[in-house]
Scaffold this motif. Structure first.
Motif, PDB file in Angstrom:
ATOM      1  N   UNK A 255       0.886  -1.167   0.000  1.00  0.00           N
ATOM      2  CA  UNK A 255       0.000   0.000   0.000  1.00  0.00           C
ATOM      3  C   UNK A 255       0.927   1.221   0.000  1.00  0.00           C
ATOM      4  N   UNK A 256       1.066   1.836  -1.152  1.00  0.00           N
ATOM      5  CA  UNK A 256       2.115   2.817  -1.389  1.00  0.00           C
ATOM      6  C   UNK A 256       1.655   4.253  -1.160  1.00  0.00           C
ATOM      7  N   UNK A 257       2.612   5.176  -1.071  1.00  0.00           N
ATOM      8  CA  UNK A 257       2.331   6.559  -0.716  1.00  0.00           C
ATOM      9  C   UNK A 257       2.838   7.523  -1.783  1.00  0.00           C
ATOM     10  N   UNK A 258       2.068   8.595  -2.000  1.00  0.00           N
ATOM     11  CA  UNK A 258       2.483   9.692  -2.887  1.00  0.00           C
ATOM     12  C   UNK A 258       2.251  11.004  -2.148  1.00  0.00           C
ATOM     13  N   UNK A 259       3.283  11.856  -2.103  1.00  0.00           N
ATOM     14  CA  UNK A 259       3.169  13.178  -1.481  1.00  0.00           C
ATOM     15  C   UNK A 259       3.332  14.234  -2.572  1.00  0.00           C
ATOM     16  N   UNK A 260       2.461  15.236  -2.577  1.00  0.00           N
ATOM     17  CA  UNK A 260       2.379  16.202  -3.679  1.00  0.00           C
ATOM     18  C   UNK A 260       3.621  17.067  -3.847  1.00  0.00           C
ATOM     19  N   UNK A 330       6.529   6.909   8.353  1.00  0.00           N
ATOM     20  CA  UNK A 330       5.759   8.038   8.862  1.00  0.00           C
ATOM     21  C   UNK A 330       6.529   8.810   9.932  1.00  0.00           C
ATOM     22  N   UNK A 331       7.120   8.100  10.868  1.00  0.00           N
ATOM     23  CA  UNK A 331       7.734   8.737  12.037  1.00  0.00           C
ATOM     24  C   UNK A 331       9.097   9.369  11.742  1.00  0.00           C
ATOM     25  N   UNK A 332       9.762   8.889  10.686  1.00  0.00           N
ATOM     26  CA  UNK A 332      11.107   9.383  10.407  1.00  0.00           C
ATOM     27  C   UNK A 332      11.220  10.222   9.142  1.00  0.00           C
ATOM     28  N   UNK A 333      10.173  10.208   8.307  1.00  0.00           N
ATOM     29  CA  UNK A 333      10.276  10.925   7.037  1.00  0.00           C
ATOM     30  C   UNK A 333       9.003  11.709   6.716  1.00  0.00           C
ATOM     31  N   UNK A 334       7.890  11.006   6.585  1.00  0.00           N
ATOM     32  CA  UNK A 334       6.666  11.685   6.166  1.00  0.00           C
ATOM     33  C   UNK A 334       6.270  12.785   7.149  1.00  0.00           C
ATOM     34  N   UNK A 335       6.352  12.495   8.451  1.00  0.00           N
ATOM     35  CA  UNK A 335       5.984  13.492   9.455  1.00  0.00           C
ATOM     36  C   UNK A 335       7.010  14.596   9.614  1.00  0.00           C
ATOM     37  N   UNK A 336       8.222  14.270  10.097  1.00  0.00           N
ATOM     38  CA  UNK A 336       9.192  15.321  10.416  1.00  0.00           C
ATOM     39  C   UNK A 336       9.778  16.050   9.214  1.00  0.00           C
ATOM     40  N   UNK A 337       9.875  15.405   8.063  1.00  0.00           N
ATOM     41  CA  UNK A 337      10.513  16.047   6.904  1.00  0.00           C
ATOM     42  C   UNK A 337       9.482  16.622   5.936  1.00  0.00           C
ATOM     43  N   UNK A 338       8.466  15.841   5.610  1.00  0.00           N
ATOM     44  CA  UNK A 338       7.486  16.290   4.621  1.00  0.00           C
ATOM     45  C   UNK A 338       6.252  16.938   5.255  1.00  0.00           C
ATOM     46  N   UNK A 339       6.164  16.948   6.575  1.00  0.00           N
ATOM     47  CA  UNK A 339       5.077  17.665   7.233  1.00  0.00           C
ATOM     48  C   UNK A 339       3.719  16.996   7.132  1.00  0.00           C
ATOM     49  N   UNK A 340       3.700  15.664   6.908  1.00  0.00           N
ATOM     50  CA  UNK A 340       2.430  14.934   6.875  1.00  0.00           C
ATOM     51  C   UNK A 340       2.114  14.545   8.315  1.00  0.00           C
ATOM     52  N   UNK A 341       1.487  15.468   9.042  1.00  0.00           N
ATOM     53  CA  UNK A 341       1.256  15.261  10.467  1.00  0.00           C
ATOM     54  C   UNK A 341       0.243  14.165  10.746  1.00  0.00           C
ATOM     55  N   UNK A 345      -5.921  12.725   7.458  1.00  0.00           N
ATOM     56  CA  UNK A 345      -6.632  13.945   7.078  1.00  0.00           C
ATOM     57  C   UNK A 345      -5.831  14.882   6.179  1.00  0.00           C
ATOM     58  N   UNK A 346      -4.519  14.712   6.083  1.00  0.00           N
ATOM     59  CA  UNK A 346      -3.690  15.621   5.298  1.00  0.00           C
ATOM     60  C   UNK A 346      -3.937  15.406   3.808  1.00  0.00           C
ATOM     61  N   UNK A 347      -4.309  16.472   3.105  1.00  0.00           N
ATOM     62  CA  UNK A 347      -4.657  16.327   1.686  1.00  0.00           C
ATOM     63  C   UNK A 347      -3.442  16.346   0.760  1.00  0.00           C
ATOM     64  N   UNK A 348      -2.240  16.433   1.311  1.00  0.00           N
ATOM     65  CA  UNK A 348      -1.028  16.400   0.481  1.00  0.00           C
ATOM     66  C   UNK A 348      -0.539  14.973   0.240  1.00  0.00           C
ATOM     67  N   UNK A 393      -3.606  -0.314  17.387  1.00  0.00           N
ATOM     68  CA  UNK A 393      -4.200   0.071  16.112  1.00  0.00           C
ATOM     69  C   UNK A 393      -3.099   0.370  15.105  1.00  0.00           C
ATOM     70  N   UNK A 394      -3.282  -0.098  13.890  1.00  0.00           N
ATOM     71  CA  UNK A 394      -2.315   0.168  12.828  1.00  0.00           C
ATOM     72  C   UNK A 394      -2.440   1.603  12.324  1.00  0.00           C
ATOM     73  N   UNK A 395      -1.362   2.143  11.774  1.00  0.00           N
ATOM     74  CA  UNK A 395      -1.480   3.417  11.057  1.00  0.00           C
ATOM     75  C   UNK A 395      -2.436   3.261   9.883  1.00  0.00           C
ATOM     76  N   UNK A 396      -3.011   4.351   9.405  1.00  0.00           N
ATOM     77  CA  UNK A 396      -3.942   4.243   8.276  1.00  0.00           C
ATOM     78  C   UNK A 396      -3.258   3.722   7.023  1.00  0.00           C
ATOM     79  N   UNK A 397      -4.048   3.026   6.218  1.00  0.00           N
ATOM     80  CA  UNK A 397      -3.584   2.514   4.927  1.00  0.00           C
ATOM     81  C   UNK A 397      -2.346   1.624   5.071  1.00  0.00           C
ATOM     82  N   UNK A 398      -2.408   0.706   6.034  1.00  0.00           N
ATOM     83  CA  UNK A 398      -1.290  -0.212   6.250  1.00  0.00           C
ATOM     84  C   UNK A 398      -1.423  -1.498   5.446  1.00  0.00           C
TER      85      UNK A 398
END
Length: 415
Positions: A255-260, A330-341, A345-348, A393-398
């Motif tokens: 289940x892969x991720x894309x950030x805008x 999520x904890x080491x890249x998407x959140x702290x670096x790309x700002x996907x808090x 709910x984040x639309x990016x 509980x798992x993170x979303x879209x796991x």
């Protein structure tokens, strides 16, 4: 203990089952559903996505949509498209995709076991999506889509199922996506009781897919119990439609991720930040990079694929949630670096099931020309069960399960 109950399924006539059966309501939008069902009066989307038979501008949560779903379901029964069995049965549902099969028992499972966590969850539900299905189940007076459950392999259950599927199936068709669907009816009362008794010895059931459908069915049952304070517990609304598969049969895919965008960072600065927690190397192989083991990720940006490897110390190896690949990213890249808090709910950020292929990630990044995509190693079923057993509980879209169970092959009426 796992309670499994036989029921009188409302199901399609044999000659039109392939025209009735459809993918679940939540894997398509209204426009896609209209296109799929436009020339098919038998399509179960007329029930599960009833807005397709109303004005295109209608709010999909409008009360008229649920009333239309109920009207369409009753019409399908009246027109003999769907017919209810005369006695309580169990059913076998086998799906085959790319040569691999999964075979499950179809029956009803217990609302009380859900409430008591004998049916274990691994996801949070969203209130709006939950309310949608509550309205749908309550007004249709039926579970129209099955809950996808799994359990740890039991050789005695599998032996009964394997012997039964030697008989001729009542349904046998291949859908447009190449998935083969077969159904058998277990009418023999002794066999039904044997299977139910064996499930009573199963420690726990796990929701693989269908958390919103399960939660909604339970909320409707609670509502009905309030309306009927002298309920016995045997009423149909105390149970919900499920398909139970052994864990050995199931397949979780990536289940892969894309950030805008890169959150305002230059490509050089972004790579520098990522390198603090991951080893980064340009992938020199053919095509996209598909991770072959845990702790590695593909990253696509600037028309190049990179291989990321999580460095030591990026996660707690004891915590079953923190050691998931999706959590590490999520904890080491998407959140702290790309700002996907909050990825819920984040639309990016968007999520792409691996069934669509990694080239889809390239297309989405190149469409924006400034984003980044990540290919993931799939979460395992052992990880899912460990998290559910721990009450976490798992993170979303796991997780992304394929193949998808078809709706319309079995309907469970609540009275």
């Amino acid at each position: 203990m796992a309670i499994l109950k036989a029921f009188k399924a409302v199901r399609p006539r044999k000659d039109i089952a392939c025209k009735v059966a459809e993918l679940p309501y939540d894997v398509m939008n209204s426009e896609e559903a209209r296109e799929i069902a436009k020339d098919n009066i038998y399509s179960f989307l007329h029930v599960d996505k009833a807005e397709i038979d109303l004005d295109k501008n209608i709010d999909i949560y409008d009360g008229k949509v649920y009333e239309k779903a109920n009207e369409n379901l009753n019409k399908m029964i009246k027109d003999n498209i769907l017919v209810q069995d005369e006695k309580n049965n169990l059913y076998i549902y086998k799906l085959t995709m790319n040569g691999k099969s999964q075979t499950g028992v179809v029956g009803c499972t217990s609302v009380d076991e859900y409430l008591n966590d004998k049916i274990k969850k691994h996801e949070y539900t969203r209130k709006d999506k939950e309310q949608d299905r509550i309205n749908h189940v309550d007004i249709c007076d039926a579970n129209t889509g099955p809950i996808f459950l799994t359990y740890r392999y039991n050789d005695k259950i599998s032996s009964i199922i394997n012997n039964w599927v030697k008989k001729e199936p009542v349904y046998d068709f291949t859908a447009a996506d190449g998935v083969k669907h077969q159904v058998w009816v277990i009418e023999d009362d002794e066999t039904i009781e044997n299977i139910c008794e064996l499930f009573r010895k199963v420690d726990a059931l796990y929701i693989a897919d269908g958390h919103h459908r399960a939660a909604s069915a339970v909320k409707v049952a609670i509502k009905r119990r309030r309306e009927n304070p002298n309920y016995s517990g045997n009423e149909e609304f105390n149970f919900f439609l499920s398909v139970l598969f052994p864990d050995s049969d199931l397949n979780i895919i990536d289940y892969n991720r894309v950030v805008k965008d890169l959150n305002g960072l230059s490509a050089e600065k972004y790579i520098s930040e990522v390198s603090k927690k991951f080893d980064v190397e340009i992938y020199k192989g053919q095509g996209p990079f598909k991770p072959s083991h845990k702790g590695t990720y593909g990253m696509y940006m600037g028309r190049k694929w990179y291989k990321l490897t999580a460095k030591e110390g990026t996660y707690d190896p004891v915590d079953p949630v923190e050691r998931l690949d999706v959590s590490i990213l999520q904890n080491n890249l998407l959140g702290p670096i790309l700002g996907i808090d909050d990825p819920r709910t984040n639309d990016r950020i968007s999520f792409v099931g691996g069934i669509r292929g990694l080239v889809e990630l390239e297309k989405r990044v190149e469409r924006e020309d400034k984003g980044v995509a990540f290919s993931m190693y799939p979460t395992t079923l052992d990880e899912l069960m460990s998290i559910a057993d721990a009450g976490k509980v798992m993170p979303p879209k796991s997780t992304w399960f394929e193949p998808k169970l078809r709706s319309g092959l079995f309907v469970h009426k609540l009275k």
